[in-house]
Design an enzyme around this catalytic site. Structure first.
Site, short mmCIF file in Angstrom:
data_model
loop_
_atom_site.label_atom_id
_atom_site.label_comp_id
_atom_site.label_asym_id
_atom_site.label_seq_id
_atom_site.Cartn_x
_atom_site.Cartn_y
_atom_site.Cartn_z
N GLU A 185 32.71 51.26 19.67
CA GLU A 185 32.90 52.26 20.72
C GLU A 185 33.61 53.52 20.23
O GLU A 185 33.15 54.63 20.44
CB GLU A 185 33.69 51.63 21.88
CG GLU A 185 34.08 52.64 22.94
CD GLU A 185 34.90 52.03 24.06
OE1 GLU A 185 35.10 50.80 24.07
OE2 GLU A 185 35.35 52.80 24.93
N ASP A 225 43.65 51.46 22.45
CA ASP A 225 42.30 50.97 22.74
C ASP A 225 41.39 51.03 21.51
O ASP A 225 40.47 51.83 21.49
CB ASP A 225 41.70 51.81 23.88
CG ASP A 225 40.58 51.09 24.60
OD1 ASP A 225 40.33 49.91 24.29
OD2 ASP A 225 39.95 51.71 25.47
N ARG A 278 29.24 49.70 26.47
CA ARG A 278 29.63 49.99 25.07
C ARG A 278 28.71 49.27 24.08
O ARG A 278 29.17 48.80 23.03
CB ARG A 278 31.07 49.60 24.80
CG ARG A 278 32.07 50.13 25.81
CD ARG A 278 32.02 51.61 25.94
NE ARG A 278 33.02 52.13 26.88
CZ ARG A 278 33.05 53.38 27.29
NH1 ARG A 278 32.13 54.25 26.89
NH2 ARG A 278 33.98 53.79 28.13
N GLU A 318 42.60 40.50 20.05
CA GLU A 318 41.28 41.02 20.41
C GLU A 318 40.87 42.20 19.52
O GLU A 318 41.64 43.14 19.33
CB GLU A 318 41.30 41.46 21.88
CG GLU A 318 39.98 42.02 22.38
CD GLU A 318 40.00 42.43 23.86
OE1 GLU A 318 40.90 42.01 24.62
OE2 GLU A 318 39.11 43.20 24.25
N TRP A 339 44.17 59.11 31.99
CA TRP A 339 44.04 57.87 31.21
C TRP A 339 45.18 57.57 30.25
O TRP A 339 45.20 56.55 29.58
CB TRP A 339 42.70 57.87 30.44
CG TRP A 339 41.53 57.95 31.36
CD1 TRP A 339 40.85 59.07 31.74
CD2 TRP A 339 40.93 56.86 32.08
NE1 TRP A 339 39.86 58.75 32.63
CE2 TRP A 339 39.88 57.40 32.86
CE3 TRP A 339 41.17 55.49 32.12
CZ2 TRP A 339 39.08 56.61 33.68
CZ3 TRP A 339 40.37 54.70 32.94
CH2 TRP A 339 39.34 55.26 33.71
N GLU A 384 42.09 49.11 34.82
CA GLU A 384 41.05 50.14 34.97
C GLU A 384 40.26 49.98 36.27
O GLU A 384 39.03 50.04 36.27
CB GLU A 384 40.12 50.14 33.76
CG GLU A 384 40.86 50.42 32.46
CD GLU A 384 39.98 50.62 31.25
OE1 GLU A 384 38.96 49.92 31.15
OE2 GLU A 384 40.32 51.47 30.42
N LYS A 418 44.67 43.17 22.95
CA LYS A 418 44.03 44.06 21.97
C LYS A 418 44.95 44.27 20.78
O LYS A 418 46.17 44.32 20.94
CB LYS A 418 43.71 45.41 22.62
CG LYS A 418 42.63 45.32 23.68
CD LYS A 418 42.07 46.68 24.10
CE LYS A 418 41.04 46.47 25.21
NZ LYS A 418 40.25 47.65 25.57
C1 GCU Z 1 37.75 50.42 26.98
C2 GCU Z 1 36.29 50.69 27.23
C3 GCU Z 1 35.82 50.13 28.54
C4 GCU Z 1 36.23 48.66 28.65
C5 GCU Z 1 37.71 48.50 28.39
C6 GCU Z 1 38.18 47.05 28.33
O1 GCU Z 1 38.54 51.18 27.82
O2 GCU Z 1 36.08 52.08 27.20
O3 GCU Z 1 34.43 50.28 28.60
O4 GCU Z 1 35.91 48.18 29.90
O5 GCU Z 1 38.04 49.06 27.16
O6 GCU Z 1 38.52 46.60 27.25
O7 GCU Z 1 38.23 46.38 29.34
#
Ligand code: GCU
Length: 659
Positions: free
Chosen positions: A376, A348, A124, A370, A520, A269, A343
C-alpha cells in the site's frame, strides 16, 4: 510461483514414496494427493519398494510442527510436521541443498490476512480481484480509491477451488498455518459471512486450507448483533448480545469444526467498537473469547485504534502514541484466547518507522506482530520493494531487551503469538501483479518460520526456486536490484523518516501536503525553517518516553539519533548538520536524486537480463520499472521543489530543481 511442479517431478521421477501413518487425517490425505495427483509421482504400499519414507514420530520434538529430513526420509512430529518437511524436502532438492535438516517454526501463529470483499474487490489490493469472492471475469487492479461493497447477487463466492488449492499449497510450503479471508473493514454482505448460508460456503474453502494445515478465520463487524442479529445494541456486557455471539459461534463450529476464530477491527477508522458503549477493548474482546473458549477458538483483536478526527492545529496531538495509550493500561486484562494484533510501527506500514513501543512493553498479553505484504505505502507492486530487510529490522529491534522473540516471550500463552501479514495476491496472472513482488510473500512465510534467516538468504532461496532456469550471473543481477529496492524506495519517497507525503487515500505518488491539514494525524510540519515532528519529551509530544529508557534517550537526543530516524522524532532546521556531515536540506535533495538514479540503473540492469528470463516476466517487470521511474522522478521533482521553495536554499550540485 516458487513451486515448479514439472521441475520437481523431473528431479524426483525415479523415487518411490511410502507413507507410514498409523492414522489418516486430512493432512495425510493431502500429502498422498500431493505425491500422486499434484506431482504425478509413485506412491507404494510396500515399504521395501520405497526410496523416500514419510512418517510421523511424535517423539521427534516437543513442537508439533517440527520436521526432520534425511536423504530417504521425511519425518514430522505430527502430520503437519510431515507436510512442512515434505515441502522443505522439495525446496532443498530444487536448490540443491543437502537433504539433512531438522527444523521447527519459531512463531506459533504464522498468519495471512486478506482484505478481500464480498463483491470481489480487494482493499489495498494491487494484483486484480479477490481469489475468494466475486463472480466476474475481470482481473483489474481494483484499488481506485473507492472501497464501497456492491451487491453482486446471490452467490458471492468465486468458487475457483483449483486456484485455492494452489494457494493453499503456496501457503503451506512456506509454513503459513492461519488465514483470514475477508477485509477487516467488514461491510455489506461481508457482515453475514459468519451465518448461513454463507458460512457453509466458507466451510468449503476452510476444508481445502485445513488439508494444508491452515486454520480459517473470519473478520467480523463489531456491530453484527445489531446489523444481522437485529438486536437493539451490541454492548458486550448485555446478556442478549453475549448469547447472540455464542449462538453464532456455536453454529460456526458445527459447520467448520476446526474454525480458527475472529479478527476484529474495532473503534478504528470509523468501524464500530466497545467504546460506543463506554466499554474498553478488554471487555469487548473477552466477551467473544468466552464464546470461543469451548472450541479453542481465538479472538484476534487489532490495536490500530487512533483518533481519525485529529485536530491538526494542536501539535501535541500524536497518532503515534494512540495504540500504546489505548492498550498498555489493559496489559494482563485480556483472556487467554485473545491475541492483540499490533502493526510493527506506530503509524501505518511506512517505509521507515520505529518499532511500535507496545512491543517489549506488553508483558501479560498475547501478541501478533502485523506486517503488510500488499505494498500500500511501498509502491503498490508497481515500484519494486523487497521489504524483508525492513521487516527483519523491526523484529530484531530490541525494546526492553528481547530482540527476535519479544512477541513470543512476552505472550502468556506462547502458542497464541506470532506474525501476521496482509497478503498481496489476487487473480492476476502471476498472483502478485509484479512477478518480483512474490519475493515478499515468500519472504514473510520464511521469516515467520525462522527469523535467524537474513533477508539475503531468503531472497537467494526465492530466486533460485523461481528462476531455476537462469544462470547464476543473471540471478545475481535480479538479486542486486531487489536487495536494495526497499532503501531505494525510501530515498525518493520518505527520506529521514518524514512519511505521509503521498496522495491521500490512494497512497501512491507524491502530494507533499496531502495529509497536512487533514484529520488523519499524519503530519510533517514543514515550514520555512525546517521539517519533522517533534516527538521529544523536552519540547514535543512526549512519544519518546514510551520506549525503554535507554532507547528513549537515544531517540530524544539529536546527537544520538540515527539520520534515518531523525524527522520522525525531531523538527530540525534545513541548515542542521546530520551525522552524514551534510545539511538536512542537502540530504533531502541528494537522497531524492539518488533514488531516481537507482531506478534508472535498475532499468539498465533489467534490460541486460532480456532473453535470460522468460518473456512474460521480462515484460511485466520492464513495464513496471518504467512506471517506477516516472513515480520516482515525480517524487524527486515535487519534494525537492517544495523544499527549495520553503527554504530558499539551492542544491549545492546545481541539479534541476523547479524554482
Ligand atoms: C490503512 C489502510 C486501510 C486499512 C487500515 C487497517 O489505514 O489505508 O485501507 O483499512 O490500514 O489496517 O485497518
Amino acid at each position: 510461483m516458487w513451486l515448479n511442479s514439472s521441475k520437481i517431478k523431473d528431479i524426483l521421477k525415479n523415487e518411490v514414496f511410502y507413507c507410514n501413518f498409523d492414522e489418516e487425517d486430512s493432512v495425510t490425505l493431502r500429502l498422498r494427493s500431493e505425491i500422486v495427483n499434484w506431482l504425478g509421482l509413485k506412491l507404494t504400499t510396500k515399504q521395501e519398494q520405497a526410496t523416500i519414507k514419510l512418517e510421523i514420530d511424535n517423539k521427534l520434538d516437543k513442537n508439533l510442527e517440527a520436521y526432520q529430513i534425511k536423504e530417504q526420509q521425511i519425518r514430522g512430529t505430527s502430520s503437519k510436521g510431515v507436510l512442512y518437511g515434505f515441502y522443505a524436502y522439495l525446496r532443498r532438492k530444487l536448490i540443491k541443498l543437502p537433504l539433512e535438516e531438522t527444523s521447527a517454526p519459531q512463531q506459533a501463529l504464522r498468519m495471512i490476512n486478506h482484505w478481500d470483499q464480498v463483491d470481489g474487490t480487494v482493499e489495498r489490493g494491487y494484483a486484480g480481484k479477490s481469489i475468494f469472492f466475486g463472480r466476474f471475469g475481470s482481473n483489474d487492479n481494483t484499488d481506485k480509491g473507492s472501497f464501497e461493497v456492491k451487491d453482486i447477487g446471490t452467490d458471492i463466492f468465486r468458487n475457483d477451488f483449483t486456484r485455492l488449492e494452489m494457494y493453499g499449497r503456496f501457503l503451506a510450503s512456506i509454513g503459513i498455518n492461519a488465514i483470514s479471508l475477508n477485509n477487516v473493514n467488514v461491510r455489506g454482505l461481508g457482515t453475514s459471512l459468519i451465518i448461513s448460508p454463507y458460512i457453509e460456503k466458507v466451510s468449503e474453502i476452510a476444508k481445502i486450507f485445513s488439508s494444508f494445515g491452515i486454520k480459517t478465520f473470519l473478520a467480523v463487524n463489531w456491530s453484527a448483533p445489531k446489523i444481522i442479529g437485529k438486536l437493539s445494541s451490541s454492548d458486550p456486557l448485555e446478556c442478549e448480545v453475549r448469547l447472540w455471539w455464542s449462538k453464532v459461534i456455536s453454529h460456526i463450529y458445527q459447520v467448520i469444526p476446526d474454525f480458527g476464530g475472529f479478527v476484529v477491527k474495532a473503534d478504528s477508522e470509523g468501524e464500530p467498537g466497545p467504546y460506543q458503549y463506554g466499554r474498553n477493548h478488554a471487555e469487548g474482546a473477552n466477551m467473544l473469547a468466552e464464546a470461543f473458549q469451548a472450541y479453542q477458538g481465538l479472538v484476534i483483536w487489532r490495536t490500530f485504534v487512533y483518533n481519525s478526527q485529529t485536530d491538526w492545529r494542536n501539535r501535541k496531538n500524536d497518532r503515534a502514541k494512540a495504540a500504546y495509550e489505548n492498550f498498555m493500561p489493559l496489559d494482563g486484562k485480556f483472556a487467554e484466547n485473545v491475541i492483540l494484533q499490533i502493526k510493527f510501527g506506530p503509524i501505518d506500514f511506512g517505509v521507515r518507522e520505529p518499532l511500535m513501543p507496545l512491543f517489549g512493553a506488553l508483558k501479560k498479553t498475547n501478541q501478533l506482530m502485523e506486517f503488510q505484504i500488499t505494498a500500500e505505502y511501498l509502491g503498490q507492486q508497481i515500484d519494486l520493494n523487497y521489504s524483508v530487510p525492513q521487516w527483519l529490522s523491526m523484529i530484531h529491534f530490541s525494546n526492553y531487551g528481547q530482540a527476535k522473540d519479544t512477541v513470543r516471550d512476552n505472550s502468556p500463552v506462547p502458542s497464541n503469538s506470532g506474525f501476521v501479514a496482509i497478503n498481496n495476491v489476487g487473480m492476476d496472472e502471476n498472483w502478485c501483479g509484479n512477478k518480483l513482488a512474490q519475493a515478499n510473500f515468500y519472504g514473510f512465510g520464511r521469516m515467520c518460520w525462522d527469523n535467524n534467516l537474513n533477508a539475503e538468504q531468503i531472497l537467494d532461496e526465492w530466486l533460485k526456486l523461481t528462476f531455476s532456469e537462469i544462470d547464476a550471473i543473471t540471478q545475481k543481477k535480479i538479486f542486486t536490484i531487489l536487495i536494495s529496492s526497499n532503501r531505494t524506495y525510501e530515498l525518493y519517497n520518505a527520506p529521514l523518516s518524514v512519511g505521509s507525503m503521498m496522495v491521500p487515500h490512494y497512497h501512491y505518488g507524491p502530494a507533499v501536503n496531502g495529509y497536512e491539514y487533514d484529520r488523519w494525524g499524519a503530519y510533517h510540519f514543514a515550514d520555512c525553517n525546517g521539517v519533522g515532528v517533534d516527538r521529544t519529551v523536552a519540547t514535543g509530544t512526549g512519544y519518546t518516553s514510551l520506549y525503554e529508557p535507554s532507547i528513549a534517550k537515544k531517540f530524544e537526543s539529536l546527537e544520538e539519533i540515527a539520520d534515518e530516524d531523525l524527522l520522525f522524532f525531531h523538527h530540525v532546521n534545513y541548515n542542521y548538520i546530520l551525522h552524514n556531515g551534510k545539511t538536512l536540506i542537502q540530504t533531502i535533495y541528494d537522497q531524492h536524486f539518488e533514488g531516481v538514479s537507482c531506478v534508472k540503473n535498475y532499468i539498465k540492469v533489467w534490460q541486460s537480463v532480456s532473453g535470460e528470463v522468460d518473456e512474460d516476466t521480462y515484460n511485466n517487470v520492464a513495464e513496471r520499472l518504467n512506471l517506477q521511474l516516472c513515480n520516482a522522478q515525480n517524487w524527486c521533482d515535487q519534494v525537492n521543489t517544495y523544499f527549495y521553495r520553503m527554504s530558499g536554499i539551492d542544491d549545492n550540485q546545481g541539479r534541476q530543481i523547479y524554482k
